[in-house]
Design a protein around this motif. Structure first.
Motif, short mmCIF file in Angstrom:
data_model
loop_
_atom_site.label_atom_id
_atom_site.label_comp_id
_atom_site.label_asym_id
_atom_site.label_seq_id
_atom_site.Cartn_x
_atom_site.Cartn_y
_atom_site.Cartn_z
N VAL A 15 0.83 -1.20 0.00
CA VAL A 15 0.00 0.00 0.00
C VAL A 15 0.87 1.25 0.00
O VAL A 15 0.63 2.20 -0.74
CB VAL A 15 -0.95 -0.01 1.22
CG1 VAL A 15 -1.56 1.35 1.45
CG2 VAL A 15 -2.06 -1.02 1.01
N VAL A 16 1.91 1.25 0.83
CA VAL A 16 2.76 2.43 0.96
C VAL A 16 3.52 2.71 -0.34
O VAL A 16 3.67 3.87 -0.75
CB VAL A 16 3.73 2.26 2.14
CG1 VAL A 16 4.77 3.37 2.16
CG2 VAL A 16 2.96 2.26 3.45
N ASN A 17 4.01 1.67 -1.01
CA ASN A 17 4.78 1.89 -2.22
C ASN A 17 3.96 2.60 -3.30
O ASN A 17 4.45 3.50 -3.98
CB ASN A 17 5.30 0.55 -2.76
CG ASN A 17 6.65 0.19 -2.19
OD1 ASN A 17 7.68 0.67 -2.63
ND2 ASN A 17 6.63 -0.64 -1.16
N TRP B 90 13.34 6.21 3.15
CA TRP B 90 13.23 6.05 4.59
C TRP B 90 11.78 5.79 5.02
O TRP B 90 11.55 5.13 6.03
CB TRP B 90 13.78 7.29 5.31
CG TRP B 90 15.27 7.27 5.43
CD1 TRP B 90 16.16 8.11 4.83
CD2 TRP B 90 16.04 6.35 6.19
NE1 TRP B 90 17.45 7.76 5.17
CE2 TRP B 90 17.40 6.68 6.00
CE3 TRP B 90 15.74 5.26 7.01
CZ2 TRP B 90 18.44 5.98 6.60
CZ3 TRP B 90 16.77 4.55 7.61
CH2 TRP B 90 18.10 4.90 7.41
N VAL B 91 10.82 6.31 4.28
CA VAL B 91 9.42 6.00 4.59
C VAL B 91 9.19 4.50 4.48
O VAL B 91 8.51 3.89 5.32
CB VAL B 91 8.47 6.77 3.64
CG1 VAL B 91 7.04 6.24 3.77
CG2 VAL B 91 8.49 8.26 3.97
N VAL B 92 9.75 3.88 3.44
CA VAL B 92 9.63 2.44 3.28
C VAL B 92 10.52 1.70 4.28
O VAL B 92 10.09 0.77 4.97
CB VAL B 92 9.98 2.03 1.83
CG1 VAL B 92 9.97 0.51 1.69
CG2 VAL B 92 9.01 2.66 0.85
N ASN B 93 11.79 2.11 4.38
CA ASN B 93 12.75 1.37 5.19
C ASN B 93 12.61 1.62 6.69
O ASN B 93 13.09 0.81 7.49
CB ASN B 93 14.17 1.71 4.74
CG ASN B 93 14.62 0.87 3.57
OD1 ASN B 93 14.01 -0.15 3.27
ND2 ASN B 93 15.68 1.28 2.90
N GLY B 94 11.97 2.73 7.09
CA GLY B 94 11.73 2.91 8.52
C GLY B 94 10.91 1.76 9.08
O GLY B 94 11.12 1.33 10.22
N LEU C 275 9.47 0.15 -9.77
CA LEU C 275 8.35 0.13 -10.70
C LEU C 275 7.21 1.05 -10.27
O LEU C 275 6.46 1.54 -11.11
CB LEU C 275 7.84 -1.30 -10.87
CG LEU C 275 8.80 -2.27 -11.58
CD1 LEU C 275 8.16 -3.64 -11.74
CD2 LEU C 275 9.22 -1.73 -12.94
N SER C 276 7.07 1.29 -8.96
CA SER C 276 6.05 2.23 -8.50
C SER C 276 6.33 3.62 -9.07
O SER C 276 5.42 4.33 -9.52
CB SER C 276 6.02 2.29 -6.97
OG SER C 276 5.58 1.07 -6.43
#
Length: 458
Positions: free
Chosen positions: A24-26, A45-49, A282-283
Motif C-alpha cells: 500500500v505504501v509503495n 526512509w518512509v519504506v525502510n523505517g 516500478l512504482s
C-alpha cells in the motif's frame, strides 16, 4: 489446539497485515512526495523505517514468542500496529511519518514470528503443517496482491493518509479472533533477553542502510557514508561474537550448521532484496515515466502479486509431497527470468510485454516462499521454531531493506531514471538466479511420510 482453523485464520490475517502495509505504501509514494515535499531519499526512509525495524526486532520477537506465548505476542503486536497506523495517517511531515513507520515496524516484528509459531503449534503433524503453511502464505500473499489496487483506489479517491488508516479494521479482526478462539502456545523458559545482541543488530543494519541511502546524495567518498559502512562492519562482527559467546543468544548460531536452514535464510534474503527493490522502482516508473495514476499503477501491478498469491497453495502441497528443493530452485529461476525481461522496459513499452514479466516473477515467488519457509522450520528443533521463524523473516526483511536502499539508490530523477532502473533490475535478476542455485543446494528432496489426511483438512 482444539480449533486450529481459527488459529490459521488469525495467523494469516496477521501476516497479511504486515505485507499489506508494504504494498500500500509503495503505491502511495508519489502522493506522499507531493504532499510532504519528500525527496527520493526521504521516500526510501518512509519504506525502510518500517522494514528496518521489522528486520532488526524479529529475532528478539521470536524469542519472546517462545518465552511468553505466541498469542500474547500477537496481542501486543496488534495494539502497537493500531496506534502506529493512526499516527502515520495523521503525520504532518516526512520525519513524523518515518517515526510512525518505525513504530509500525515494531508492531509487525511482534506479529510475524508469533503468527508462524501459533500456526506450527496448531498443526503439529508435518504433512498438515506443510499444507497449512501453504494456505498461510497464500492468504497472506492475497493482501500483497490487493495492496497495490487498494492503495491506488484510496490515494485517488481520498488521499495517501487513508492507506495507513485501512490497517485498523484488520487489527480489530485479529484481536477478536485471538480473544474468541485461539489458545496460548506452550512456553519455553529462557534466561533473559539478549540485549547486547539486539543492540548490535540494530546498529549494524541501521548504519548500513544509512550509508547506502546517503551515498546517493553525498557520494561514496563522504566521511558520513564511510563512517556508516565502518560502523556496520564493526557492529556486525560484534553481533556474531556476542551470539557465539552469549548464554542466551537471540540467534543460536548452531542453527546455521544445517545446510537447509542456511540456504533457506539466504534465499529468503535474496528474494526480498529483488522483490522490494523492484516494487520501489516500478512504482515510480509507472507513475513518473508512464504517467499512470495511483489506481492505474495498482492495477498494472496486480498480475504479479495475484499470481504470487495463487501459486502459494499448490506450492505448499508440492513441498509436502517432494520437499523444498525443486520448488525453491524452479521458483527462483522463474522470478529471475521475469526480472530479466523487464530490462527492456521503457516509456513506450507495451503493457502486454510487461505483464508477462510480472506474472513470471509472481509465479516464481509464490513457489519459492512456502519452500524456503518449510525448509527453515523443519530444520529447527521443536523448541526453537519461533527463533527459526524469526531468523528466516529477519533475513527476508533485511534483504528488503537492502533492496530498497541499493536498487532505489539507482533511481535518478528525469530522463536518467529508466537507465538507473535497468541497472537495478539487472542486480535483482542476479540475486534471483542465486536463489535458484541455493534451492539446488538443499540436497536431494525426500518425500514426507504419508498420512490419511486429505488436503482439505489442512
Amino acid at each position: 489446539m482444539r480449533r486450529p482453523g481459527i488459529a490459521l485464520t488469525a495467523s494469516s490475517l496477521a501476516f497479511a497485515l504486515v505485507l499489506l502495509d508494504t504494498t500500500v505504501v509503495n503505491v502511495a509514494l508519489p502522493a506522499i512526495r507531493d504532499d510532504l515535499g519528500a525527496s527520493v531519499s526521504g521516500l526510501q526512509w518512509v519504506v525502510n523505517g518500517y522494514t528496518l525495524v521489522l528486520a532488526a526486532l524479529l529475532l528478539s520477537a521470536g524469542a519472546l514468542a517462545d518465552r511468553l506465548g505466541a498469542r500474547r505476542m500477537m496481542r501486543v503486536g496488534v495494539a502497537i500496529f493500531a496506534v502506529a497506523s493512526s499516527a502515520a495517517a495523521l503525520a504532518p511531515s516526512t520525519a513524523t511519518l518515518v517515526a510512525a513507520q518505525v513504530l509500525l515496524g515494531a508492531g509487525a516484528a511482534a506479529l510475524v514470528p508469533a503468527s508462524l509459531t501459533l500456526l506450527t503449534h496448531a498443526y503439529p503433524d508435518p504433512i498438515r503443517q506443510a499444507r497449512a503453511v501453504g494456505i498461510w502464505a497464500a492468504i497472506s500473499a492475497s493482501a500483497f496482491a490487493a495492496g497495490p489496487v487498494l492503495g491506488g483506489l484510496l490515494v485517488d479517491a481520498v488521499g495517501w493518509r487513508l492507506v495507513f488508516a485501512v490497517n485498523l479494521p484488520f487489527a480489530a479482526a485479529i484481536a477478536l479472533l485471538l480473544w474468541r478462539g485461539v489458545g496460548e502456545t506452550s512456553r519455553v523458559a529462557r534466561r533473559g533477553l539478549d540485549l547486547a545482541g539486539q543492540a548490535t543488530a540494530i546498529v549494524a543494519l541501521a548504519s548500513l542502510t544509512f550509508a547506502l541511502i546517503a551515498s546517493r546524495s553525498l557520494g561514496w567518498g563522504s566521511p558520513l557514508v564511510a563512517g556508516g559502512l565502518v560502523l556496520a562492519v564493526v557492529a556486525g562482527v560484534t553481533f556474531v561474537a556476542v551470539e557465539r559467546r552469549g548464554r542466551a543468544p537471540m540467534l543460536p548460531l548452531r542453527l546455521f550448521s544445517s545446510r537447509a536452514f542456511s540456504a533457506s535464510t539466504a534465499a529468503g534474503s535474496l528474494i526480498n532484496f529483488a522483490l522490494y527493490g523492484e516494487f520501489f522502482l516500478l512504482s515510480l516508473y509507472f507513475q513518473d515515466v508512464r504517467g499512470l495514476s495511483a489506481l492505474e499503477t495498482g492495477l498494472a501491478f496486480l498480475p504479479q502479486p495475484l499470481v504470487f498469491a495463487l501459486a502459494g497453495i499448490p506450492a505448499g502441497r508440492l513441498v509436502a509431497r517432494i520437499g523444498p528443493r525443486w520448488p525453491l530452485a524452479i521458483g527462483g529461476a522463474l522470478a529471475a527470468v521475469g526480472t530479466f525481461l523487464l530490462l527492456g522496459a521503457g516509456p513506450d513499452t507495451p503493457y502486454s510485454q510487461l505483464v508477462i514479466s510480472l506474472m513470471l516473477f509472481g509465479a516464481g515467488g509464490g513457489a519459492a516462499i512456502p519452500a524456503l519457509t518449510a525448509a527453515a522450520v523443519s530444520a529447527a528443533p521443536p523448541e526453537q521454531v519461533g527463533v527459526a521463524a524469526a531468523a528466516l523473516n529477519a533475513s527476508r526483511q533485511t534483504g528488503g531493506v537492502l533492496g530498497v536502499a541499493v536498487l532505489g539508490g539507482m533511481a535518478h530523477a528525469g530522463p536518467q531514471f529508466v537507465s538507473g532502473m535497468h541497472a537495478g533490475l539487472a542486480i535483482a535478476a542476479a540475486a534471483l538466479t542465486a536463489t535458484a542455485v541455493l534451492g539446488l543446494g538443499l540436497g536431494a528432496s525426500r518425500r514426507p511420510a504419508r498420512t490419511e489426511l486429505e488436503p482439505a483438512q489442512a
